[in-house]
Design a protein around this motif. Structure first.
Motif, PDB file in Angstrom:
ATOM      1  N   GLU A  72       0.014  13.476   1.967  1.00 53.30           N
ATOM      2  CA  GLU A  72      -1.086  12.777   1.297  1.00 53.30           C
ATOM      3  C   GLU A  72      -1.184  11.325   1.766  1.00 53.30           C
ATOM      4  O   GLU A  72      -2.268  10.806   1.988  1.00 53.30           O
ATOM      5  CB  GLU A  72      -0.901  12.829  -0.229  1.00 53.30           C
ATOM      6  N   TRP A  98     -15.509  -5.046  -0.337  1.00 53.22           N
ATOM      7  CA  TRP A  98     -15.889  -6.360   0.181  1.00 53.22           C
ATOM      8  C   TRP A  98     -17.150  -6.889  -0.468  1.00 53.22           C
ATOM      9  O   TRP A  98     -17.487  -8.065  -0.339  1.00 53.22           O
ATOM     10  CB  TRP A  98     -16.038  -6.336   1.690  1.00 53.22           C
ATOM     11  N   PRO A 131      -6.695   6.753   7.935  1.00 56.77           N
ATOM     12  CA  PRO A 131      -7.858   5.839   7.886  1.00 56.77           C
ATOM     13  C   PRO A 131      -7.495   4.419   8.340  1.00 56.77           C
ATOM     14  O   PRO A 131      -8.296   3.777   9.026  1.00 56.77           O
ATOM     15  CB  PRO A 131      -8.270   5.846   6.408  1.00 56.77           C
ATOM     16  N   SER A 132      -6.291   3.946   7.981  1.00 57.67           N
ATOM     17  CA  SER A 132      -5.897   2.587   8.384  1.00 57.67           C
ATOM     18  C   SER A 132      -5.802   2.452   9.891  1.00 57.67           C
ATOM     19  O   SER A 132      -5.940   1.360  10.434  1.00 57.67           O
ATOM     20  CB  SER A 132      -4.523   2.218   7.812  1.00 57.67           C
ATOM     21  N   LEU A 176       2.193   1.699  -3.454  1.00 60.13           N
ATOM     22  CA  LEU A 176       1.158   2.250  -4.333  1.00 60.13           C
ATOM     23  C   LEU A 176       1.161   3.780  -4.242  1.00 60.13           C
ATOM     24  O   LEU A 176       1.109   4.465  -5.260  1.00 60.13           O
ATOM     25  CB  LEU A 176      -0.207   1.687  -3.940  1.00 60.13           C
ATOM     26  N   MET A 177       1.258   4.290  -3.003  1.00 64.18           N
ATOM     27  CA  MET A 177       1.295   5.736  -2.836  1.00 64.18           C
ATOM     28  C   MET A 177       2.541   6.314  -3.504  1.00 64.18           C
ATOM     29  O   MET A 177       2.504   7.408  -4.060  1.00 64.18           O
ATOM     30  CB  MET A 177       1.281   6.106  -1.342  1.00 64.18           C
ATOM     31  N   TYR A 199      -8.742   0.255  -0.864  1.00 65.30           N
ATOM     32  CA  TYR A 199      -8.971   0.709   0.500  1.00 65.30           C
ATOM     33  C   TYR A 199     -10.377   0.302   0.927  1.00 65.30           C
ATOM     34  O   TYR A 199     -11.347   0.673   0.267  1.00 65.30           O
ATOM     35  CB  TYR A 199      -8.841   2.227   0.605  1.00 65.30           C
ATOM     36  N   PRO A 200     -10.504  -0.431   2.012  1.00 66.61           N
ATOM     37  CA  PRO A 200     -11.835  -0.898   2.413  1.00 66.61           C
ATOM     38  C   PRO A 200     -12.767   0.245   2.790  1.00 66.61           C
ATOM     39  O   PRO A 200     -13.979   0.086   2.745  1.00 66.61           O
ATOM     40  CB  PRO A 200     -11.553  -1.794   3.628  1.00 66.61           C
ATOM     41  N   TRP A 201     -12.211   1.389   3.149  1.00 64.41           N
ATOM     42  CA  TRP A 201     -13.062   2.492   3.606  1.00 64.41           C
ATOM     43  C   TRP A 201     -13.507   3.387   2.445  1.00 64.41           C
ATOM     44  O   TRP A 201     -14.179   4.378   2.652  1.00 64.41           O
ATOM     45  CB  TRP A 201     -12.351   3.321   4.670  1.00 64.41           C
ATOM     46  N   LYS A 259      -4.603  10.067   3.454  1.00 63.54           N
ATOM     47  CA  LYS A 259      -5.404   9.157   2.643  1.00 63.54           C
ATOM     48  C   LYS A 259      -5.181   7.693   2.988  1.00 63.54           C
ATOM     49  O   LYS A 259      -6.036   6.863   2.731  1.00 63.54           O
ATOM     50  CB  LYS A 259      -5.108   9.391   1.158  1.00 63.54           C
ATOM     51  N   LEU A 260      -4.016   7.373   3.546  1.00 69.28           N
ATOM     52  CA  LEU A 260      -3.747   5.967   3.828  1.00 69.28           C
ATOM     53  C   LEU A 260      -3.538   5.689   5.321  1.00 69.28           C
ATOM     54  O   LEU A 260      -4.269   4.908   5.925  1.00 69.28           O
ATOM     55  CB  LEU A 260      -2.512   5.502   3.028  1.00 69.28           C
ATOM     56  N   ARG A 281     -19.321   2.419   8.976  1.00 76.61           N
ATOM     57  CA  ARG A 281     -19.399   3.380   7.870  1.00 76.61           C
ATOM     58  C   ARG A 281     -18.151   3.334   7.004  1.00 76.61           C
ATOM     59  O   ARG A 281     -18.178   3.651   5.827  1.00 76.61           O
ATOM     60  CB  ARG A 281     -19.598   4.795   8.420  1.00 76.61           C
ATOM     61  N   MET A 282     -17.022   2.952   7.614  1.00 79.32           N
ATOM     62  CA  MET A 282     -15.773   2.873   6.852  1.00 79.32           C
ATOM     63  C   MET A 282     -15.584   1.509   6.204  1.00 79.32           C
ATOM     64  O   MET A 282     -14.556   1.255   5.572  1.00 79.32           O
ATOM     65  CB  MET A 282     -14.579   3.168   7.772  1.00 79.32           C
ATOM     66  N   GLY A 283     -16.552   0.622   6.380  1.00 79.02           N
ATOM     67  CA  GLY A 283     -16.412  -0.706   5.771  1.00 79.02           C
ATOM     68  C   GLY A 283     -15.319  -1.534   6.409  1.00 79.02           C
ATOM     69  O   GLY A 283     -14.719  -2.392   5.778  1.00 79.02           O
ATOM     70  N   MET A 284     -15.010  -1.258   7.698  1.00 73.73           N
ATOM     71  CA  MET A 284     -13.895  -1.956   8.344  1.00 73.73           C
ATOM     72  C   MET A 284     -14.349  -2.740   9.572  1.00 73.73           C
ATOM     73  O   MET A 284     -13.545  -3.047  10.444  1.00 73.73           O
ATOM     74  CB  MET A 284     -12.817  -0.953   8.780  1.00 73.73           C
ATOM     75  N   GLN A 287       0.821  -1.208   0.000  1.00 77.71           N
ATOM     76  CA  GLN A 287       0.000   0.000   0.000  1.00 77.71           C
ATOM     77  C   GLN A 287       0.860   1.265   0.000  1.00 77.71           C
ATOM     78  O   GLN A 287       0.505   2.256  -0.624  1.00 77.71           O
ATOM     79  CB  GLN A 287      -0.941  -0.018   1.203  1.00 77.71           C
ATOM     80  N   PHE A 322      -0.653  -4.266  -8.547  1.00 75.35           N
ATOM     81  CA  PHE A 322       0.040  -5.239  -7.698  1.00 75.35           C
ATOM     82  C   PHE A 322      -0.678  -6.577  -7.714  1.00 75.35           C
ATOM     83  O   PHE A 322      -1.805  -6.684  -8.207  1.00 75.35           O
ATOM     84  CB  PHE A 322       0.129  -4.714  -6.272  1.00 75.35           C
TER      85      PHE A 322
END
Lengths: 287, 260
Positions: A196, B138, A204-205, A186-187, B93-95, A200-201, A282-285, A183, B87
């Motif tokens: 950034e 997901w 949130p993670s 990727l950035m 990103y899951p969010w 952005k990464l 809401r964050m899908g996590m 990840q 990759f």
């Protein structure tokens, strides 16, 4: 129901143990009193008396519940005898301390993740800070701040922050470092700046880690606020309730303040837990 | 070739210093990739195929030799956003929703909001995911997620697409389907594609040029220009030409292993 049953069983066992212990521990005083008065006591007399002493060694559960009820629902919230009043004093220090501690913890974590010098230097200090007994350092904080003219809410909040920043630092450092190499690569392929990547990464993670830390942090904040009330001879707050209770042997008052603190802590952790579930969903996590 | 090559490597070396001593990931690699080519890198683990792709992307830096991407150093090319990288894992990103994930590079590169919407729409169509923009990762299958990650790499319209075993984790049926789609996408967009794979049929089916590599030290053992036409239906894999190329790739891989 299948989940409630084991919980209720444990609660029942604890209550039974508690009543047994109350009888056993309070019986000495009952017998002494009876001996002095020259009265013979039956077993049922002893049982009744140990449940209803004014200053028992160990108050019975129903005494604590009654005291809790009397000092919350049946007193005006502005009364000095109201636990709601004292709870609010402690809660306000807790919330301020939690805010300070969380803010400081997040900032420190950002520094640790982005700056090598901070990575090497801050973490050992953060760990060392938690090895000092809070009871030893709390009076010093109060005295120092008092000499600077700061009294009341803020010193308690700072002690509370002192306890709550640590889990936030540890959790956030782990969270901000949780994106894997792919990840981050990727950035890099987007030629993204550190800022950034952070917004952005990394940030949130880190959310699942942050919320886990906040749950520990808010409970620690409450402990900090109560401890902050003990060495000051404070007359308001749950800590002060416990302290005055111990001065005058008001064990029922101590226990009811203890329970009030525990209920408050459970509510605070529960609120953070709800926020956690809503945010992560809401964050899908929310796996 | 009249045009200057998009990627040109000369005598490229890359040595990793590890605790167990140096590892020669790449040694004396010479290669030219022209505009619009589909180049596959194939070889066993440790042959440096992924490393070479990462050198092109400036994610690794060579310890010897020269390499240019669009006539620039890989670092300059990266700063100019010359390539999109896919990759092995989709890494969405899951969010973020699928559309949100595709917008990620566009946000970083400062495209206007209207342009972001426009581009998301276009690339979703390109990878056959129209209507999935509002879904979360997901909610999508593995194959669809990987397509979304390809869309993300295509969104800012770089001329080069670098793909590191993008379909390695997917099952054979999904993989066939995605290979077909990838060829169609390549025909439409005329991008230059660098593609790392373990699979001989995949390499032969997709590529105009197959680079066979071997390990210890990582080097190129054969470069095969495919005689197959650009238009390739799936059943081309049963033709004698296809089998002949596949056979040559296999020979090349075997030669690379001859002495270990």
């Amino acid at each position: 129901m299948s989940r409630a049953l084991p919980v209720l069983t444990v609660v029942a066992a604890i209550l039974a143990l508690w009543y047994a212990a109350a009888v056993w521990m309070n019986a000495t005083w009952t017998r002494d009193q009876a001996e002095r008065a020259g009265v013979e006591l039956s077993v049922s007399d002893i049982l009744t008396d140990t449940m209803a002493q004014e200053r028992p060694v160990l108050p019975a559960p129903h005494q604590v519940v009654t005291e809790l009820w009397n000092t919350t629902a049946r007193k005006k919230v502005t009364s000095k005898r109201s636990l709601v009043f004292h709870g609010w004093i402690t809660l306000s220090a807790t919330l301020l301390g939690f805010a300070i501690g969380t803010g400081a913890g997040i900032l420190l974590a950002i520094g640790i993740v982005h700056n090598r010098a901070m990575d090497m230097s801050v973490m050992p200090w953060a760990i060392a800070s938690q090895t000092i007994p809070i009871l030893a350092i709390a009076p010093m904080i109060i005295v120092v701040l008092n000499s600077l003219g700061i009294q009341g809410l803020v010193p308690k909040a700072i002690i509370s922050a002192y306890l709550s920043f640590f889990p936030v630092v540890v959790g956030m450092v782990k969270g901000l470092r949780s994106p894997d190499a792919m990840q981050l690569d990727l950035m890099r392929t987007y030629n993204a700046s550190g800022r950034e990547s952070f917004w952005k990464l990394r940030l949130p993670s880190s959310m699942p880690y942050l919320f886990t830390s906040l749950k520990i942090g808010i409970a620690a904040s409450l402990v900090g606020a109560i401890v902050g009330e003990l060495p000051t001879g404070a007359i308001r707050g749950l800590g002060a309730r416990m302290l005055t209770g111990s001065y005058y042997g008001q064990t029922i008052q101590i226990w009811s303040a203890l329970f009030a603190a525990a209920i408050l802590a459970a509510c605070l952790v529960g609120i953070v837990g709800v926020l956690q579930r809503v945010t992560l969903k809401r964050m899908g996590m929310d796996q | 070739m009249t045009q200057t090559p998009v990627i040109q490597a000369q005598n490229l070396d890359l040595t990793f210093q590890t605790n167990d001593g140096p590892i020669h990931a790449l040694k004396g690699v010479d290669l030219e990739i022209g505009k619009g080519e589909f180049v596959s890198f194939i070889g066993p683990s440790g042959c440096g195929k992924t490393t070479f792709l990462r050198v092109i992307a400036a994610l690794e830096h060579p310890t010897g030799g020269t390499i240019t991407v669009n006539g620039m150093t890989p670092d300059e090319a990266r700063q100019k956003r010359a390539y999109g990288y896919v990759f092995q894992a989709a890494g969405l990103y899951p969010w973020r929703t699928i559309a949100g994930n595709i917008k990620l590079p566009l946000e970083i590169m400062g495209f206007s909001r209207a342009e972001q919407e426009e581009r998301v729409k276009n690339v979703l169509q390109l990878v056959d995911l129209e209507g999935f923009g509002g879904k979360f990762p997901w909610q999508l299958s593995g194959g669809m997620q990987q397509r979304a990650s390809i869309a993300r790499a295509l969104a800012f319209d770089a001329d080069i697409l670098l793909m590191d075993e993008p379909f390695g984790a997917l099952d054979e049926i999904v993989r066939d389907h995605l290979n077909e789609q990838l060829l169609a996408l390549w025909a439409r967009t005329e991008k230059t594609i660098g593609f790392v794979t373990h699979s001989i049929p995949e390499a032969v089916y997709l590529s105009t040029k197959i680079v066979v590599m071997s390990p210890r030290p990582g080097r190129i053992t054969d470069v095969i220009d495919s005689p197959l036409p650009r238009e390739r239906p799936l059943d081309i894999r049963d033709t004698p030409e296809f089998l002949e190329v596949a056979h040559r790739v296999r020979e090349g891989l075997r030669a690379g292993h001859a002495y270990d």
